[in-house]
Design a protein around this motif. Structure first.
Motif, PDB file in Angstrom:
ATOM      1  N   THR A  66       0.838  -1.186   0.000  1.00 57.91           N
ATOM      2  CA  THR A  66       0.000   0.000   0.000  1.00 57.91           C
ATOM      3  C   THR A  66       0.881   1.247   0.000  1.00 57.91           C
ATOM      4  O   THR A  66       2.013   1.235   0.472  1.00 57.91           O
ATOM      5  CB  THR A  66      -0.910   0.054   1.239  1.00 57.91           C
ATOM      6  OG1 THR A  66      -0.089   0.038   2.405  1.00 57.91           O
ATOM      7  CG2 THR A  66      -1.874  -1.111   1.265  1.00 57.91           C
ATOM      8  N   VAL A  67       0.356   2.316  -0.537  1.00 57.94           N
ATOM      9  CA  VAL A  67       1.041   3.602  -0.562  1.00 57.94           C
ATOM     10  C   VAL A  67       0.131   4.605   0.134  1.00 57.94           C
ATOM     11  O   VAL A  67      -1.027   4.751  -0.235  1.00 57.94           O
ATOM     12  CB  VAL A  67       1.330   4.068  -1.998  1.00 57.94           C
ATOM     13  CG1 VAL A  67       1.973   5.445  -2.006  1.00 57.94           C
ATOM     14  CG2 VAL A  67       2.198   3.057  -2.714  1.00 57.94           C
ATOM     15  N   ARG A  68       0.678   5.287   1.119  1.00 51.62           N
ATOM     16  CA  ARG A  68      -0.117   6.281   1.848  1.00 51.62           C
ATOM     17  C   ARG A  68       0.526   7.632   1.660  1.00 51.62           C
ATOM     18  O   ARG A  68       1.722   7.814   1.808  1.00 51.62           O
ATOM     19  CB  ARG A  68      -0.177   5.923   3.325  1.00 51.62           C
ATOM     20  CG  ARG A  68      -0.903   4.617   3.526  1.00 51.62           C
ATOM     21  CD  ARG A  68      -0.993   4.283   4.967  1.00 51.62           C
ATOM     22  NE  ARG A  68      -1.489   2.920   5.076  1.00 51.62           N
ATOM     23  CZ  ARG A  68      -2.354   2.520   5.963  1.00 51.62           C
ATOM     24  NH1 ARG A  68      -2.808   3.380   6.843  1.00 51.62           N
ATOM     25  NH2 ARG A  68      -2.745   1.280   5.995  1.00 51.62           N
ATOM     26  N   ILE A  69      -0.296   8.601   1.311  1.00 48.97           N
ATOM     27  CA  ILE A  69       0.180   9.956   1.126  1.00 48.97           C
ATOM     28  C   ILE A  69      -0.170  10.757   2.367  1.00 48.97           C
ATOM     29  O   ILE A  69      -1.326  10.830   2.769  1.00 48.97           O
ATOM     30  CB  ILE A  69      -0.462  10.585  -0.130  1.00 48.97           C
ATOM     31  CG1 ILE A  69      -0.091   9.757  -1.350  1.00 48.97           C
ATOM     32  CG2 ILE A  69      -0.034  12.020  -0.279  1.00 48.97           C
ATOM     33  CD1 ILE A  69      -0.763  10.177  -2.628  1.00 48.97           C
TER      34      ILE A  69
END
Length: 70
Positions: A66-69
């Motif tokens: 997952t990529v979280r900004i």
């Protein structure tokens, strides 16, 4: 000569010199049958109607990275 089914992920050059892709019928010499089966180029059974779907691990989107900004 005999007709055999080419295994998934393989390509065979048949007796006519044509490249036969996976899932197609190829004409090969009887002398080559055992060698091609041992190498995995010949499928064991008839082609399935649903394609090349075999049971195995399944990965869903939630299990991947997952990529979280912030």
């Amino acid at each position: 000569m005999i007709e055999v089914l080419v295994a998934p992920g393989r390509t065979v050059v048949d007796e006519t010199g044509a490249h036969v892709p996976a899932g197609e019928m190829a004409k090969i010499a009887k002398a080559d049958l055992k060698r091609l089966q041992a190498l995995g180029f010949i499928a064991d059974g008839p082609p399935s109607a649903s394609g090349d779907h075999r049971p195995g691990p399944r990965v869903t989107v939630t299990e991947g990275p997952t990529v979280r900004i912030a």
